[in-house]
Design an enzyme around this catalytic site. Sequence first.
Site, mmCIF file in Angstrom:
data_model
loop_
_atom_site.group_PDB
_atom_site.id
_atom_site.type_symbol
_atom_site.label_atom_id
_atom_site.label_comp_id
_atom_site.label_asym_id
_atom_site.label_seq_id
_atom_site.Cartn_x
_atom_site.Cartn_y
_atom_site.Cartn_z
ATOM 1 N N ASP A 377 1.891 8.030 -3.493
ATOM 2 C CA ASP A 377 1.261 6.929 -2.773
ATOM 3 C C ASP A 377 1.992 6.533 -1.496
ATOM 4 O O ASP A 377 1.405 5.885 -0.628
ATOM 5 C CB ASP A 377 1.128 5.716 -3.695
ATOM 6 N N GLU A 380 1.816 10.509 0.777
ATOM 7 C CA GLU A 380 0.494 11.054 1.079
ATOM 8 C C GLU A 380 -0.415 10.051 1.787
ATOM 9 O O GLU A 380 -1.252 10.453 2.602
ATOM 10 C CB GLU A 380 -0.172 11.536 -0.217
ATOM 11 N N TYR A 381 -0.273 8.767 1.464
ATOM 12 C CA TYR A 381 -1.187 7.766 2.020
ATOM 13 C C TYR A 381 -0.477 6.715 2.877
ATOM 14 O O TYR A 381 -1.017 6.263 3.875
ATOM 15 C CB TYR A 381 -1.938 7.044 0.893
ATOM 16 N N GLY A 382 0.715 6.285 2.445
ATOM 17 C CA GLY A 382 1.444 5.242 3.150
ATOM 18 C C GLY A 382 1.161 3.883 2.545
ATOM 19 O O GLY A 382 0.029 3.409 2.538
ATOM 20 N N GLY A 384 2.209 1.055 3.697
ATOM 21 C CA GLY A 384 1.904 0.105 4.759
ATOM 22 C C GLY A 384 0.446 0.145 5.183
ATOM 23 O O GLY A 384 -0.192 -0.892 5.358
ATOM 24 N N TYR A 462 -5.728 1.065 -7.882
ATOM 25 C CA TYR A 462 -4.539 0.317 -8.296
ATOM 26 C C TYR A 462 -4.069 -0.643 -7.215
ATOM 27 O O TYR A 462 -4.209 -0.376 -6.015
ATOM 28 C CB TYR A 462 -3.383 1.277 -8.601
ATOM 29 N N GLU A 463 -3.474 -1.760 -7.663
ATOM 30 C CA GLU A 463 -2.757 -2.677 -6.777
ATOM 31 C C GLU A 463 -1.284 -2.657 -7.139
ATOM 32 O O GLU A 463 -0.926 -2.650 -8.332
ATOM 33 C CB GLU A 463 -3.270 -4.117 -6.923
ATOM 34 N N HIS A 513 -0.697 8.284 -18.011
ATOM 35 C CA HIS A 513 -0.091 8.590 -16.721
ATOM 36 C C HIS A 513 1.231 7.849 -16.594
ATOM 37 O O HIS A 513 1.587 7.035 -17.441
ATOM 38 C CB HIS A 513 -1.034 8.225 -15.568
#
Length: 765
Positions: A377, A380-382, A384, A462-463, A513
């Site tokens: 997370d 791959e995505y950031g 921020g 998810y948060e 997971h």
Amino acid sequence: MSVPLTAPSTATEVKTSEGPLKVPAFKHPLDPLTPEEIVAVSHSVRRYVAEKTDIKAVRFITSSLLPPPKKAVLAYLGIPLLSGEKPEPASEIVRKAEADFVDAVTGAAYNIVVSLHGQDWTVDSLDKLPEDVQPQISVEELLMCEEIIRADERVIRLAAEVGVTPDQLHADGWAIGFDERFPSNKRIQQALMFARWSRHENLYAHPLDFIPVVDSIAKKVIYIDFPPSYKPNGETSLFGSAGVSVDSTASTTAPSPLSEDSFKAANRNRVPPPKESHDFLPDLLAQKEGFKYRDDVKPLHVVQPEGVSFKMDGNVLEWQKWKMHVAFHHREGIALSTITYNDDGTVRPIFYRLSLSEMVVPYGAPEHPHPRKHAFDVGEYGMGTMANELTLGCDCLGQIHYLPGAYVAHDGSAVSVKNVICIHEEDAGLLWKHTDFRVGGRAQAVRSRRLVIQQICTLANYEYIFNYMFYQDGNIEVEIRLTGILQVYAQGEDEPNGPFGTTLAPGIHAHYHQHIFSMRVDPMVDGLQNSVVETDILPLPNAPTGSAANHAGNAFIARGTPIARAADGARDYDYATDRRWAIVNPKRLHAASKRTAGYTIMGKGAAAPLMALDDSIVAKRAAFARKQLWVVRDVEGPKGGRMWPSGKYVPQTRESPEDSLPYWAKGDESLLEEDLLVYITMGTWTLRFCPRTPTDLFAWVGITHIPRPEDWPVMPAEHLRLVFRPTNFFTANPSMDVAGANDSKSRPAFPDSTDATTGGACCEH
């Protein structure tokens, strides 16, 4: 000398004892790029690319500050390289930025570095990335994934077969993870599919039974995978040797060749999405028969009638004796830098930088394509770019100060996020207390207050809530809370519960997971030259009960061993010895204990291992997760120091690249009194022990999430904590100067009952 933080808006010269010095056009050398700077950097990149290359179309992926060298920053801020000494002379700092972009026609990826001279950003270097290297996946590409699947004729037909119309189709774009069937030079995603019956209802209640693969450059679906289903265990069993009571409809967990029909390989019928709604928004819940909000909860307000106790100067935060720089980073989210503590007039540096450097979420179902679900997370995505715009009175309570953030869009413009970081104070229970139990004895109680720096990030379902908390006793705590909605998959009407997950509701299955985080600590405990000591608690060696040295058999010692060389820098936790680690400065000894000043790392959640096998795909890509602590030397170069535990470029990697932890932790390079980096592996849990006080040792068990029906439709927040605790750092308890508890606003809950007492000796101060 120290240059004031309030530097002019344009570069000027000031006279110093060392001669003329240019004061740069920034308030603090670690301030993130402003939206205006992001646009200016994009403009300079576009101009250079148009004039100097054959690239026809640029798609910006990232754009961020390239930090100056540590020693230059410390000299600029007047922070000494060793506590108590004079800071180094300040030198000129050139503001630099780096950007990653892809050729929107060919998909080739590039890294470019620019520097600010006067009012102009000029290009220092342009590097084409290797063919199999992909930069971070952008927010726009994730949204594009949904557009692509909605326009694909085969996807539309497959959805129609299970009663879903094109306008009801939704997809969570995910990195492909690893799939050797696809070339690594293609920029691809997998689309986890859901239906939605109305605009705002919970789409995760309606998972679809197929997973398209999308090419982000060609903007098309290039393949569609069908996971198998489960059936009761028969005479032949794919999982039988493992003692599992159900079997797969497929004959193997390996992927089918691209030349074959994956639906035939899955050997099952289509699975329609569940129809029942499982909503969480108030107006939708109100439509549910019999639903009613609790009406016996009275308001609880956080008030500070005289205002807050912290100060802000741009991104520089001061609270009581703490001082630090707070920044937004597109990849890490919150990045805290130059953390210092004013110890009775002596500014003592503790951490140069503290941030979340990586996390991986590996899922445990082995049937293809489920193993591709192991999201990085951060890389791959950031974190921020996935950060929320926070809401007063909802995400943050009390009197709040917000900081904004910004990152680059595909077209080079700046995406600004207001209120992306919130800063506030909280009551944290008792800080310390003692009562003299003798007749006529007195008592003293002191309440703890903590400063909280918070960010909330949404990664599809998810948060993650990140709290960096500072205490009056010198403790620093990192708390991560996990909430949001579980990632789910469609389950057939008569399909048995699978061995690798939990059926949450009819037709909704959530796989087991893990959530594994890597915290990057760039320490400067009393200066940049630090060591890490590993301490084990042991019974007195070679001294059995009845011996002269240990007659009663009760003796135990704490044996500390410095981690001396790079090859020994990857460490495991040991429950049997209650192992802990401390970052120390050997040049600073405590006057009484004669032990080195340091900060101890308190936390055991990382002790549960990565469940994937060592030679598995995810373990090769996320090697950091196989050890609980890593100690390596920092090495600064033209593009900064060592940062990312799984490499700078994570999407579609097939193993750990050379710029990652396993390669840094090699050889005989000394780790004693050096500029070090410490990476701490943290994980979530299914059982936890509660701390006795907010600053006590935090412990938890396991890192595997076994989903529960109680986690559906939205998961109650789970808590993960890591504490850095001063050890031999202060002369004595540094919070002795905190005034005692005496809150005039506190009242008895029931004034007419026997608890209606006032005052008390414990409030003396």
